[in-house]
Write an enzyme that holds these catalytic residues in place. Structure first.
Site, PDB file in Angstrom:
ATOM      1  N   GLY A   1       0.814  -1.206   0.000  1.00 42.43           N
ATOM      2  CA  GLY A   1       0.000   0.000   0.000  1.00 42.43           C
ATOM      3  C   GLY A   1       0.844   1.250   0.000  1.00 42.43           C
ATOM      4  O   GLY A   1       1.923   1.281  -0.594  1.00 42.43           O
TER       5      GLY A   1
ATOM      6  N   LYS B   1       1.963   6.170   4.172  1.00 38.25           N
ATOM      7  CA  LYS B   1       1.271   6.641   5.373  1.00 38.25           C
ATOM      8  C   LYS B   1       0.784   5.466   6.207  1.00 38.25           C
ATOM      9  O   LYS B   1       1.024   5.400   7.421  1.00 38.25           O
ATOM     10  CB  LYS B   1       0.099   7.542   4.977  1.00 38.25           C
ATOM     11  CG  LYS B   1      -0.676   8.095   6.153  1.00 38.25           C
ATOM     12  CD  LYS B   1      -1.847   8.965   5.697  1.00 38.25           C
ATOM     13  CE  LYS B   1      -2.656   9.476   6.875  1.00 38.25           C
ATOM     14  NZ  LYS B   1      -3.812  10.310   6.443  1.00 38.25           N
ATOM     15  N   VAL B   2       0.096   4.530   5.569  1.00 41.87           N
ATOM     16  CA  VAL B   2      -0.378   3.344   6.286  1.00 41.87           C
ATOM     17  C   VAL B   2       0.794   2.428   6.631  1.00 41.87           C
ATOM     18  O   VAL B   2       0.796   1.771   7.677  1.00 41.87           O
ATOM     19  CB  VAL B   2      -1.441   2.596   5.462  1.00 41.87           C
ATOM     20  CG1 VAL B   2      -1.904   1.336   6.193  1.00 41.87           C
ATOM     21  CG2 VAL B   2      -2.632   3.500   5.182  1.00 41.87           C
ATOM     22  N   GLY B   3       1.801   2.414   5.775  1.00 44.36           N
ATOM     23  CA  GLY B   3       2.991   1.603   6.050  1.00 44.36           C
ATOM     24  C   GLY B   3       3.631   1.975   7.377  1.00 44.36           C
ATOM     25  O   GLY B   3       4.085   1.098   8.136  1.00 44.36           O
TER      26      GLY B   3
ATOM     27  N   GLU C   1       5.614  -3.239   0.949  1.00 45.34           N
ATOM     28  CA  GLU C   1       5.638  -2.982  -0.493  1.00 45.34           C
ATOM     29  C   GLU C   1       4.904  -1.672  -0.723  1.00 45.34           C
ATOM     30  O   GLU C   1       3.676  -1.636  -0.728  1.00 45.34           O
ATOM     31  CB  GLU C   1       4.967  -4.134  -1.255  1.00 45.34           C
ATOM     32  CG  GLU C   1       5.675  -5.475  -1.122  1.00 45.34           C
ATOM     33  CD  GLU C   1       6.991  -5.527  -1.878  1.00 45.34           C
ATOM     34  OE1 GLU C   1       7.377  -4.522  -2.523  1.00 45.34           O
ATOM     35  OE2 GLU C   1       7.648  -6.571  -1.834  1.00 45.34           O
TER      36      GLU C   1
ATOM     37  N   CYS D   1       1.811   0.743  -8.552  1.00 49.87           N
ATOM     38  CA  CYS D   1       2.955   1.273  -7.796  1.00 49.87           C
ATOM     39  C   CYS D   1       4.203   1.428  -8.650  1.00 49.87           C
ATOM     40  O   CYS D   1       5.078   2.218  -8.316  1.00 49.87           O
ATOM     41  CB  CYS D   1       3.246   0.372  -6.599  1.00 49.87           C
ATOM     42  SG  CYS D   1       3.543  -1.357  -7.037  1.00 49.87           S
TER      43      CYS D   1
END
Length: 474
Positions: A187, A190-192, A209, A244
């Site tokens: 993803g 920010k969420v990583g 990733e 991505c």
């Protein structure tokens, strides 16, 4: 959904040793293959519902690649599971040593929405091949595919060891509160960071990733038609830029722009017609939020007059046509954020070699592309550009090779997957040293005499002559 109960159940299954057997791994990999083989239309329909993904694109980029990953794992599994013999030394003589790959335990896979079938099951294939119990959390932004995955994995897989959890932020948050043996997240950054922070509480290893702004450097000494077709295929032919590794921006020289632009306009019209918003070969923007995000990039006053091709929008159908922008300011929104859509800025430099400095002044991308016939420039690009992966004279194809690791560096991620790299990501490489009771060396034990010291120093230094002298004088 009781996340704690699910993890407890899967740990119980893993504790029996069931998932470690070769037979179980093979049975589950075959079941995954059957899902893709027997339910192609259902999967394709779900992908169309979520993204208006063209049927051929859905098959080539998702279903076929997933089946290929399954077949490779089934073919190579015995070899991947086999312990690797390694050399020993005089220090441990007589002995033998090996590296034994063992499963990590119970792992969590959090998937992305842009390739919701492939990006869900590709890491699951690696986790199963390595012998783990798995929880898959598909993206709620692709609800049709999430639903199909939950249904089909529930029908075909061993649910005592492999589970699908649907839902949104609350469900993901609950899952991240549990202790896992590995988390694989695909993803955005920010969420990583949220995933990494949650994992840190339990010292859980993580594969991230992520993405980034993947540049395309275009030299002047190229076959323009082929280069442009490959750029278009990687940008608009991959989920309409919602990938991505899609080209995020082009760097070329001022002198090269007219020829490059002309070639791009011609090929785009051949591919998608005079009204690309009506083309059935372009995916739509995934939802209204992302449509507004991309519209905001286009409506930025710094770039609103920089559009040289495209720019048409259909908010009702969430469509944006292939759009090219020229000489956008470096401080504009479109050059600060990962675009993840059908907008493609062109940045001009005085000479093509300046592109290397331009790229290196920014965060490390997931992919970087170069089109050139200049071998010296190619060598400089490979030597000096740090990215998850590089591709010369094409775009996005690096993801199709299971012999290459796929993953990022720095802001674009950590860890890798595909083929054996996925197996390794979900395995612990356990060191095993075996000795017999023969060959015990008294010099390693107290009391430490001068003779023992001479012997051990010679042994550890690999000094054979000194070793002989120490033995004679002992």
């Amino acid at each position: 959904m009781d996340a704690e109960a699910i993890v407890k159940e899967l740990r119980g299954t893993y504790g029996t040793g069931k998932t470690k057997s070769y037979e179980w791994r093979v049975s589950q990999l075959k079941a995954l293959f059957k899902i893709a083989e027997n339910h192609e239309k259902e999967i394709t329909d779900a992908l169309y519902s979520d993204l208006s993904k063209p049927e051929l694109e859905a098959f080539i980029h998702e279903i076929s690649m997933m089946k290929t990953a399954c077949k490779l794992a089934l073919k190579e599994l015995k070899r991947w599971m086999k312990p690797e013999k390694v050399k020993t030394s005089l220090t441990s003589f007589p002995s033998s040593a090996e590296i034994v790959p063992e499963p990590l335990g119970v792992v969590l896979v959090i998937s992305a929405w842009n390739y919701p079938f492939l990006l869900s099951l590709d890491p699951v294939i690696g986790a199963i091949a390595a012998g783990n119990a798995v929880v898959l959390k598909p993206s709620e932004i692709a609800p049709a595919t999430s639903s199909v995955l939950a249904k089909l994995l529930g029908q075909y897989m061993d649910v005592s060891a492999i589970r699908v959890v649907e839902g949104a932020v609350p469900e993901t948050t609950a899952l991240l509160e549990q202790k896992w043996d590995k988390i694989f997240y695909t993803g955005n950054g920010k969420v990583g960071r949220i995933v990494l922070a949650a994992a840190a509480k339990h010292l859980t290893p993580v594969v991230l990733e992520l993405g980034g702004k993947s540049p395309v450097v275009v030299d002047s000494n190229i076959d323009y038609k082929i280069a442009v077709r490959r750029i278009i295929a990687g940008k608009w032919g991959c989920n309409n830029g919602q990938a991505c590794i899609s080209p995020d921006y082009i760097i070329t020289t001022k002198e090269n722009v007219p020829k490059l632009l002309d070639a791009m306009k011609q090929e785009l019209e051949k591919f998608y017609g005079k009204d690309p918003l009506k083309s059935g070969d372009l995916s739509r923007i995934v939802n209204a939020n992302h449509f507004q995000r991309l519209s905001k990039l286009l409506d930025d006053k710094k770039v609103v007059d920089k559009v040289v091709h495209g720019g048409q929008r259909d908010e009702d159908n969430l469509k944006i046509s292939p759009t090219i922008l020229l000489d956008v300011p470096e401080d504009s929104l479109i050059m600060k954020e990962e675009i993840f859509g059908p907008l493609l800025p062109i940045i001009t430099v005085n000479k093509v070699e300046d592109s290397i400095q331009f790229i290196n002044a920014r965060e490390k991308p997931l992919a970087a592309y170069l089109f050139t016939s200049n071998k010296k420039l190619e060598e400089e690009f490979v030597m000096n550009i740090s990215a998850g992966g590089l591709l010369i004279n094409d775009t996005t194809l690096q993801v199709a090779l299971s012999t290459l690791p796929f993953g990022g560096v720095g802001e674009s991620g950590m860890g890798s997957c595909h083929g054996k790299f996925s197996f390794d990501s979900f395995s612990h490489k356990k060191a095993v040293l075996r000795r017999s009771f023969a060959g015990d060396v008294p010099a390693r034990y107290p009391p430490y005499t001068t003779g023992k010291a001479r012997f051990l120093k010679a042994l550890l230094n690999g000094d054979i002559l000194g070793l002989i002298r120490a033995l004679i004088g002992w």
